[in-house]
Design a protein around this motif. Sequence first.
Motif, PDB file in Angstrom:
ATOM      1  N   SER A 215      18.602   6.158 -20.472  1.00  9.67           N
ATOM      2  CA  SER A 215      17.486   6.107 -19.522  1.00  9.67           C
ATOM      3  C   SER A 215      17.655   7.113 -18.394  1.00  9.67           C
ATOM      4  O   SER A 215      16.667   7.618 -17.845  1.00  9.67           O
ATOM      5  CB  SER A 215      17.347   4.692 -18.943  1.00  9.67           C
ATOM      6  N   VAL A 216      18.889   7.441 -18.051  1.00 12.25           N
ATOM      7  CA  VAL A 216      19.137   8.416 -16.991  1.00 12.25           C
ATOM      8  C   VAL A 216      18.686   9.818 -17.417  1.00 12.25           C
ATOM      9  O   VAL A 216      18.349  10.659 -16.587  1.00 12.25           O
ATOM     10  CB  VAL A 216      20.626   8.423 -16.596  1.00 12.25           C
ATOM     11  N   GLY A 217      18.645  10.064 -18.726  1.00  8.91           N
ATOM     12  CA  GLY A 217      18.212  11.360 -19.228  1.00  8.91           C
ATOM     13  C   GLY A 217      16.719  11.563 -19.233  1.00  8.91           C
ATOM     14  O   GLY A 217      16.240  12.661 -19.551  1.00  8.91           O
ATOM     15  N   ALA A 218      15.945  10.544 -18.875  1.00  6.18           N
ATOM     16  CA  ALA A 218      14.485  10.630 -18.894  1.00  6.18           C
ATOM     17  C   ALA A 218      13.980  11.690 -17.916  1.00  6.18           C
ATOM     18  O   ALA A 218      14.642  12.009 -16.926  1.00  6.18           O
ATOM     19  CB  ALA A 218      13.886   9.273 -18.549  1.00  6.18           C
ATOM     20  N   PRO A 219      12.787  12.244 -18.168  1.00 10.30           N
ATOM     21  CA  PRO A 219      12.231  13.296 -17.306  1.00 10.30           C
ATOM     22  C   PRO A 219      12.167  12.905 -15.837  1.00 10.30           C
ATOM     23  O   PRO A 219      12.388  13.753 -14.958  1.00 10.30           O
ATOM     24  CB  PRO A 219      10.831  13.524 -17.892  1.00 10.30           C
ATOM     25  N   LYS A 220      11.913  11.651 -15.510  1.00 11.08           N
ATOM     26  CA  LYS A 220      11.762  11.223 -14.123  1.00 11.08           C
ATOM     27  C   LYS A 220      13.102  11.088 -13.409  1.00 11.08           C
ATOM     28  O   LYS A 220      13.133  10.871 -12.199  1.00 11.08           O
ATOM     29  CB  LYS A 220      10.994   9.908 -14.061  1.00 11.08           C
ATOM     30  N   ARG A 221      14.215  11.201 -14.173  1.00 14.05           N
ATOM     31  CA  ARG A 221      15.545  11.099 -13.555  1.00 14.05           C
ATOM     32  C   ARG A 221      16.259  12.456 -13.698  1.00 14.05           C
ATOM     33  O   ARG A 221      15.988  13.367 -12.939  1.00 14.05           O
ATOM     34  CB  ARG A 221      16.307   9.934 -14.170  1.00 14.05           C
TER      35      ARG A 221
END
Length: 335
Positions: A215-221
């Motif tokens: 989840s940390v790799g998501a665009p918003k992070r």
Amino acid sequence: MDVGQDVRQDITNRVLAYMEAGTVPWRKAWTSTSSRPINAKSLKPYSGINFYLLSMAMFENANFASDNRFITGAQAHVMKLRIRAGERSVARVIRMVEVDRRKAGKDSVGEVIAEENGKYLVMKTYAVFHASQLEPGLPPLISARADVAPVAAVGSIVNALKETGLKIAEGPFEPAYLPRLDLIRMPPMASFKGVDSDDVAANYFGTFLHEISHSVGAPKRLGRFGMSAMSLQERAMEELIAEWSATMLCSGIKGIKLGEDHIQQHSAYLSSWVQALKADKSAIFKAAAAAQRTCDYLANISTPQQAAVPVASTLPAANEPIAAIEPVRRKRAPR
């Protein structure tokens, strides 16, 4: 351990030798008596690729489990210690340094990674020894790791991520992070294997940290991946980054380890990892750097609290679309 001029290729070859034999050497069984490798002089933990290189050393030497301290010969000298006669270094750690091109030729500075503004960016290696190889020896190890319960440590991370919009759902499905929904789906703890309740909890939280790392790799992070479908190789590398992130996170929380569930879930990726590492000698360094950035991000947004924190949230509607990118859907071994 001898390393030639092409440091990246030498390290990649070493990891490939394990992988091609069906072994993943960084899967250290973290317990209350072992932790992430630290420098014996500074007492600071090793990071990035050095974390994994020394984790492999710990994997290869069972007697290192009770002491996670490593040191260079020069540092030992400063501490008025000696390397015991006949001892050889157990690993080499990496350091990136800038070297003025006018003062040193390429052949004398190490492996040049890049050149810019009259300077070389050089990858240098330093031989390290384990604490047990020193004379007269180091004082007994006193762990600086706070004994924060896994539920509190992971709960703190979850709460911080929820502030960024992440959703968590617990239910009868496989562990997965769905980028389009920014949603982690986790099965209940009771569905995980283990020899006792502590082992079950460790498996659960180890898997949860893997999905959190995705989840940390998501665009918003951190923006490690976009919203379009990944290729098989991209998915395999994303799994490697999440696995390494979870390994590092587990090593910093007492009582969490990478259990059999986690190990079996990723055996299918071994051949893809081998292909990726063979195609690019820098791949292993890129993955390690991405994993370190993931852990740094989580450390910056969360502070472990000594209280139980619920991790489930409302399930999305049954007709919610499934994400096109699913580098994180994982099959668990049957109980």
